[in-house]
Design a protein around this motif. Structure first.
Motif, short mmCIF file in Angstrom:
data_model
loop_
_atom_site.label_atom_id
_atom_site.label_comp_id
_atom_site.label_asym_id
_atom_site.label_seq_id
_atom_site.Cartn_x
_atom_site.Cartn_y
_atom_site.Cartn_z
N MET A 67 0.82 -1.21 0.00
CA MET A 67 0.00 0.00 0.00
C MET A 67 0.86 1.26 0.00
O MET A 67 0.55 2.24 -0.69
N LEU A 68 1.94 1.25 0.76
CA LEU A 68 2.82 2.42 0.80
C LEU A 68 3.42 2.71 -0.57
O LEU A 68 3.61 3.88 -0.94
N GLN A 69 3.72 1.67 -1.32
CA GLN A 69 4.28 1.87 -2.66
C GLN A 69 3.27 2.54 -3.59
O GLN A 69 3.66 3.20 -4.56
N LEU A 70 1.99 2.36 -3.29
CA LEU A 70 0.94 2.99 -4.09
C LEU A 70 0.58 4.39 -3.58
O LEU A 70 -0.25 5.07 -4.18
N MET A 71 1.22 4.80 -2.47
CA MET A 71 0.94 6.11 -1.86
C MET A 71 2.27 6.86 -1.69
O MET A 71 2.81 6.94 -0.58
N PRO A 72 2.81 7.41 -2.75
CA PRO A 72 4.12 8.08 -2.66
C PRO A 72 4.15 9.16 -1.58
O PRO A 72 3.22 9.95 -1.44
N ASN A 73 5.22 9.14 -0.78
CA ASN A 73 5.47 10.13 0.27
C ASN A 73 4.46 10.09 1.41
O ASN A 73 4.33 11.05 2.17
N ALA A 74 3.74 8.97 1.54
CA ALA A 74 2.76 8.86 2.62
C ALA A 74 3.45 8.64 3.96
O ALA A 74 4.51 8.01 4.04
N LEU A 75 2.83 9.15 5.02
CA LEU A 75 3.30 8.93 6.39
C LEU A 75 2.70 7.63 6.91
O LEU A 75 1.50 7.39 6.77
N LEU A 76 3.54 6.78 7.50
CA LEU A 76 3.05 5.56 8.13
C LEU A 76 2.77 5.87 9.59
O LEU A 76 3.66 6.25 10.35
N PHE A 77 1.51 5.72 10.00
CA PHE A 77 1.09 6.04 11.36
C PHE A 77 1.64 5.01 12.34
O PHE A 77 1.39 3.82 12.22
N ARG A 78 2.39 5.48 13.34
CA ARG A 78 2.96 4.60 14.34
C ARG A 78 3.29 5.44 15.57
O ARG A 78 3.30 6.67 15.53
N ILE A 79 3.57 4.74 16.65
CA ILE A 79 3.84 5.42 17.93
C ILE A 79 5.01 6.38 17.81
O ILE A 79 5.04 7.45 18.42
N GLN A 80 6.00 6.04 17.00
CA GLN A 80 7.21 6.85 16.90
C GLN A 80 7.00 8.14 16.11
O GLN A 80 7.87 9.00 16.09
N ALA A 81 5.86 8.26 15.44
CA ALA A 81 5.61 9.46 14.64
C ALA A 81 5.38 10.67 15.55
O ALA A 81 5.11 10.53 16.74
N LYS A 82 5.49 11.86 14.97
CA LYS A 82 5.17 13.08 15.70
C LYS A 82 3.67 13.11 15.96
O LYS A 82 2.87 13.11 15.03
N LEU A 83 3.28 13.11 17.25
CA LEU A 83 1.88 12.98 17.60
C LEU A 83 1.36 14.25 18.27
O LEU A 83 2.10 14.94 18.97
N PRO A 84 0.06 14.54 18.10
CA PRO A 84 -0.52 15.74 18.72
C PRO A 84 -0.77 15.59 20.22
O PRO A 84 -1.09 16.57 20.88
N ILE A 85 -0.69 14.37 20.76
CA ILE A 85 -0.86 14.16 22.19
C ILE A 85 0.34 13.40 22.74
O ILE A 85 1.11 12.80 21.98
N GLN A 86 0.49 13.42 24.07
CA GLN A 86 1.56 12.69 24.74
C GLN A 86 1.00 11.39 25.32
O GLN A 86 -0.20 11.28 25.56
N LEU A 87 1.88 10.43 25.55
CA LEU A 87 1.44 9.13 26.04
C LEU A 87 1.95 8.88 27.46
O LEU A 87 3.15 8.89 27.71
N ASP A 88 1.02 8.66 28.39
CA ASP A 88 1.34 8.17 29.73
C ASP A 88 0.87 6.72 29.80
O ASP A 88 -0.10 6.39 30.49
N TYR A 89 1.52 5.87 29.04
CA TYR A 89 1.10 4.48 28.88
C TYR A 89 2.35 3.62 29.00
O TYR A 89 3.36 3.88 28.34
#
Length: 243
Positions: A67-89
């Protein structure tokens, strides 16, 4: 003032793939693809033009890469990405992408204490504090898991699939199972909401998930129902990453 920038958001779940086009925080197109419709998905991704894209996937690494190959320059959503909230988990690596995306969406809307109820394969409660820190929540079996477990772990109980409102007192074994599952989940939801409201008086409640339609929610005027909450959370993450 609105703009013409189109953002592609793809949520690849276990049983289906949802793809949406956003413009100014609004969904202007949405498509659903079953596991048997991957060729249609491929055509859609190839033909779609966008300013930015994000993919959330619980699929195999091979399918995700396809799927990523069909979506050039797409961001893969994961915990390590820059997120709008912080995690206390304590175990962020085990946090499901849908739970995280729902939390991001809810806090973006509420900007304060919020709890998200996702009624699907499992029933998930997730809480974000007013400081924008995700705290965690709870997970329990959904409708089908409860029905299947009764059938699998007993010798006599049948496998049923009834989602209509249940009577308090069942007059047959099937009715009793129906009452226990649907009524039990309803009671669970109501009690969890009460527990959260007791601790957090200034609280926004969000409901999502494919099975949410089968249940009643008290104080509906203070509850926000959004079947596309996960997609919106992915979109907010994409915009945050672009800034």
């Amino acid at each position: 003032m609105s703009n013409n920038k189109r953002y592609l958001v793809v949520d690849a779940g276990n049983t289906r793939i949802k793809a949406a086009i956003f413009n100014d925080e609004e969904i202007i197109e949405i498509h659903h693809f079953a596991n048997t419709e991957l060729q249609q998905l491929k055509s859609f991704l190839i033909d779609t033009r966008y300013h930015g894209a994000i993919l959330s996937s619980v699929r195999s690494a091979k399918e995700t890469q396809w799927m990523l190959q069909l979506m050039p320059n797409a961001l893969l959503f994961r915990i390590q990405a820059k997120l709008p909230i912080q995690l206390d988990y304590e175990t962020p690596e085990t946090l499901g992408a849908d739970r995280l995306a729902n939390a991001i969406a809810a806090f973006h809307i509420a900007q304060g204490n919020c709890v998200i109820i996702d009624v699907g394969t499992c029933i998930k409660f997730d809480f974000v504090a007013e400081n924008g820190r995700y705290q965690g929540g709870s997970i329990s079996p959904g409708i089908q898991l409860r029905y299947k477990s009764m059938n699998s772990f007993t010798a006599a109980l049948p496998l049923i699939n009834i989602t209509s409102p249940a009577k308090l007192i069942g007059k047959t074994t099937v009715d009793c199972m129906h009452s226990g599952v649907i009524g039990g989940i309803q009671a669970e939801i109501n009690q969890f909401i009460l527990n959260y409201k007791t601790v957090y008086q200034d609280l926004s409640i969000f409901v999502t998930g494919g099975d949410a339609q089968h249940f009643d929610f008290e104080s509906k005027n203070s509850i926000f129902v959004n079947e596309n909450l996960t997609l919106f959370g992915l979109y907010i993450t994409l915009k945050e990453h672009a800034n």
